[in-house]
Design an enzyme around this catalytic site. Structure first.
Site, PDB file in Angstrom:
ATOM      1  N   GLY A   1       0.822  -1.214   0.000  1.00  0.00           N
ATOM      2  CA  GLY A   1       0.000   0.000   0.000  1.00  0.00           C
ATOM      3  C   GLY A   1       0.845   1.248   0.000  1.00  0.00           C
ATOM      4  O   GLY A   1       2.049   1.199  -0.264  1.00  0.00           O
ATOM      5  N   ASN A   2       0.213   2.374   0.244  1.00  0.00           N
ATOM      6  CA  ASN A   2       0.960   3.631   0.306  1.00  0.00           C
ATOM      7  C   ASN A   2       0.356   4.514   1.388  1.00  0.00           C
ATOM      8  O   ASN A   2      -0.638   4.152   2.019  1.00  0.00           O
ATOM      9  CB  ASN A   2       0.951   4.320  -1.062  1.00  0.00           C
ATOM     10  CG  ASN A   2      -0.450   4.658  -1.515  1.00  0.00           C
ATOM     11  OD1 ASN A   2      -1.113   5.491  -0.932  1.00  0.00           O
ATOM     12  ND2 ASN A   2      -0.920   3.964  -2.541  1.00  0.00           N
ATOM     13  N   ARG A   3       0.953   5.690   1.581  1.00  0.00           N
ATOM     14  CA  ARG A   3       0.607   6.500   2.742  1.00  0.00           C
ATOM     15  C   ARG A   3      -0.440   7.583   2.460  1.00  0.00           C
ATOM     16  O   ARG A   3      -0.615   8.489   3.247  1.00  0.00           O
ATOM     17  CB  ARG A   3       1.881   7.148   3.304  1.00  0.00           C
ATOM     18  CG  ARG A   3       2.824   6.111   3.896  1.00  0.00           C
ATOM     19  CD  ARG A   3       4.192   6.698   4.159  1.00  0.00           C
ATOM     20  NE  ARG A   3       4.141   7.864   5.015  1.00  0.00           N
ATOM     21  CZ  ARG A   3       5.149   8.710   5.190  1.00  0.00           C
ATOM     22  NH1 ARG A   3       6.284   8.490   4.552  1.00  0.00           N
ATOM     23  NH2 ARG A   3       5.029   9.742   5.979  1.00  0.00           N
TER      24      ARG A   3
END
Ligand code: CTP
Length: 415
Positions: free
Chosen positions: A223-225
């Site tokens: 995933g990412n932030r």
């Protein structure tokens, strides 16, 4: 109670420094939610005059409205005429918001009926008007209501799309009054825009927000932030400018903005499907979501276990579809405006120009990312590059200011 309020507190319209808001309440069960909206408006420094209809008073009494607003409450044009002639309430308001607005209230407002204080106020008001409908799904979807809504929007009122969810009884569907905190956000933005017309009225815009998650196994993902805050700010500002908004939300935990149909998604493939579906009749699509470029080639149905004394297996990845490039190349409607976002760490503008050309979108919002920059922050700083060669710098400020600039640039390009 009323005489106390009338004697001790300044009369409505006599406080010069506070924005004057008329809160109209029509007779629906959601009237109780307007108490919370009223409290938010007064606590944030607005001078609010509540104008309920007679049937609204069957749900919440006059004592509640006058205690919370600090002003006497009347429903009829001939009450307190010596104090507040009915025309003055509408004339001197900076904003009129009706929440909840029943089907009957929308019909009266669309046809210019004036049989009580609220409908008179709507006819005399020359300020922005926000209507937050709440009713059963069938009533909302009825062509009569839809035509009334279209008429009101054409005349410049901001009609907030109802939320989908639990209605009065056990039934669920579209027709729910959005959360008071979110209606308040619309009011705040409409007030800030002042006399500016809701330039996205009658438009359908699609915004993607958040970050995709690509599952490896039932417990892990890549995933990412991205928090989704910029996309939500885009959805909120578009709704306050009158648009019907579809918000495709990838893994966000933020409250649903008023006026937005929220479609939750998880992965890039799901995001693509939802965006393509919503874009079919959209005037503009803004891809603010952080989409994973790759996903694990294999999804393990069971949790991947570590093997004693062995190095972990490498994770094979495959490419995800590039949604922005796809919708830019194959516009669902002629004149549809497509906006992308680019997060860059180096050579920000040069990389942004290349990306704009590669993706084929009309506008690209380029921002610099890094430690403590952009992700999860309340503020943002960016340059919006146009395919026509324009460059619009947006100074460091709230994400909603950047969102307003994006919609200004989109509105200029809409046919
Ligand atoms: N985007 C998309 N589909 C993808 C990847 C990105 O639609 N598979 C969109 C994003 O929503 C954003 C824009 O493309 O609006 C730019 O995303 P970014 O990750 O910066 O671009 P990439 O193409 O991934 O370029 P690179 O990683 O090489 O910088």
């Amino acid at each position: 109670m009323e005489s106390y309020v009338a004697e001790v507190l300044p009369r409505w319209g006599e406080t010069v420094d506070k924005p004057k808001v008329v809160l109209g309440v029509s007779g629906g069960i959601a009237a109780y939610k307007a108490c919370e909206l009223l409290r938010r408006l007064t606590e944030s420094g607005h001078d609010v005059r509540v104008v309920p209809t007679a049937s609204a008073l069957r749900f919440v009494g006059a004592a509640t409205w006058s205690a919370l607003s600090g002003h006497p409450v009347s429903t009829e044009v001939w009450d307190d005429v010596h104090e507040v002639p009915h025309v003055r309430i509408g004339q001197s308001a900076d904003l009129v918001v009706v929440a909840p607005a029943t089907a009957d209230m929308l019909a009266k407002a669309a046809h210019g009926l004036a049989d009580d204080l609220l409908t008179n106020t709507l006819l005399t008001a020359r300020c922005p008007v926000v209507l937050a409908p709440a009713m059963h799904t069938e009533m909302w979807e009825h062509p009569a209501t839809q035509e009334n809504v279209a008429t009101l929007r054409r005349r410049g009122a901001v009609v907030i799309e109802p939320a989908v969810g639990r209605l009065t009884g056990v039934d669920t569907g579209k027709g729910r009054l959005p959360e008071p905190a979110e209606i308040f956000e619309v009011c705040r933005r409409v007030l800030a825009r002042g006399a500016t017309e809701p330039d996205l009225a009658g438009r359908h815009v699609v915004v993607s927000a958040g970050g995709t998650r690509e599952p490896l196994d039932p417990v892990r993902f890549l995933g990412n932030r991205s928090s989704g805050k910029q996309g939500y700010a885009l959805a909120r500002t578009a709704a306050a400018r009158g648009a019907r908004v579809t918000l495709i939300a990838a893994n966000t935990t933020l409250p649903d903005p008023a006026g937005a149909d929220v479609v939750p998604v998880g992965t890039a493939v799901q995001l693509r499907e939802a965006v393509l579906k919503a874009a079919a009749d959209a005037d503009a699509v803004v891809m603010a979501a952080a989409v994973a470029d790759f996903r694990p080639a294999v999804y393990a149905a069971g949790k991947i276990k570590k093997k004693d004394e062995q190095d972990p297996d490498p994770i094979a990845l495959v490419r995800n579809p590039d949604i922005l490039a796809e919708i830019s190349a194959d516009r669902a409607r002629p004149g549809q405006v497509v906006v992308g976002f680019a997060a860059e760490t180096d050579d920000v503008l040069a990389n942004g120009r290349k990306k704009l050309a590669r993706k084929g979108c009309d506008l690209l919002v380029v921002n610099e990312v890094g430690e403590r920059k952009t992700f999860g922050a309340e503020e943002n700083e960016a340059v919006v590059l146009g395919a026509d060669g324009t460059e619009t710098p947006v100074p460091h400020g709230p994400k909603e200011a950047l969102a307003e600039t994006v919609w200004d640039l989109v509105a200029q390009r809409l046919p």
